[in-house]
Design a protein around this motif. Structure first.
Motif, short mmCIF file in Angstrom:
data_model
loop_
_atom_site.label_atom_id
_atom_site.label_comp_id
_atom_site.label_asym_id
_atom_site.label_seq_id
_atom_site.Cartn_x
_atom_site.Cartn_y
_atom_site.Cartn_z
N UNK A 42 -24.92 53.86 8.18
CA UNK A 42 -25.71 53.84 6.86
C UNK A 42 -25.76 54.98 6.25
N UNK A 43 -26.41 56.09 7.29
CA UNK A 43 -26.65 57.33 6.53
C UNK A 43 -25.27 58.19 6.29
N UNK A 44 -24.17 57.77 6.74
CA UNK A 44 -22.91 58.38 6.18
C UNK A 44 -22.69 57.68 4.90
N UNK A 45 -22.78 56.52 4.70
CA UNK A 45 -22.61 55.94 3.39
C UNK A 45 -23.68 56.62 2.39
N UNK A 77 -16.31 59.46 3.44
CA UNK A 77 -17.46 59.23 4.31
C UNK A 77 -17.95 57.95 3.95
N UNK A 78 -17.88 57.43 2.77
CA UNK A 78 -18.29 56.30 2.27
C UNK A 78 -17.79 55.08 3.23
N UNK A 84 -18.27 52.04 10.33
CA UNK A 84 -18.71 52.34 11.35
C UNK A 84 -20.02 51.47 11.85
N UNK A 85 -20.82 51.39 10.59
CA UNK A 85 -22.13 50.37 10.58
C UNK A 85 -21.73 49.02 10.88
N UNK A 86 -20.66 48.29 10.25
CA UNK A 86 -20.15 47.06 10.63
C UNK A 86 -19.71 46.98 11.79
N UNK A 87 -19.00 47.83 12.51
CA UNK A 87 -18.68 47.97 13.79
C UNK A 87 -19.79 47.90 14.81
#
Length: 144
Positions: A42-45, A77-78, A84-87
């Motif tokens: 989420x932070x990477x988004x 990054x988005x 990454x968040x989904x996994x």
């Protein structure tokens, strides 16, 4: 009072601990790794959105070996952050495929943060350290 369930139940051997069955959720290091993946994704988004919307937020180093357009880097990054968040959510749920995909995606994120060092150095180093822990935790996990 006896802890046996029936008349033929035998007590566990000395020193053995009873573990409750895994009901589709993980615990311990993998739970922590999944939460770090979820939050870090989420932070990477948000970091990707910052790079897409406003390039002036980031410091640029003109003589760095790896130079990228920040808008393109923001999209990378988005996308990686969403994946990454989904996994990470599925790692928390206990999916075996998610641990393997998590190792791959977090490795991509780690490489991306290394290449992103000149633009956001302190944040990149913190995320690289967390990514190393996540990869380790997902790699050593064994189902009971």
């Amino acid at each position: 009072m006896s802890s046996s369930v029936g008349p033929t139940a035998t007590p566990p051997p000395a020193g053995a601990t009873h573990r409750p069955p895994n009901r589709g959720w993980v615990s311990g290091m993998v739970l922590f790794a999944g939460v770090i993946m979820l939050v870090g994704g989420i932070l990477e988004v948000f970091r990707g959105i910052m790079a897409i919307a406003e390039d002036d937020v980031f410091v640029t180093t003109p003589r760095y070996v790896f130079r990228f357009d920040l808008t393109s880097w923001g999209w990378i990054h988005l996308v990686i952050g969403v994946l990454i968040a989904l996994v990470g959510f599925f790692v928390i749920k206990g999916a075996a495929w998610a641990r393997i995909a998590g190792i791959f995606l977090v490795s991509l994120g780690l490489i991306g943060n290394f290449l992103d060092l000149p633009y956001y150095p302190l944040w990149s180093m913190v995320i690289i350290a967390l990514d190393v822990f996540v990869i380790w935790a997902l790699a050593v996990y064994r189902e009971d």
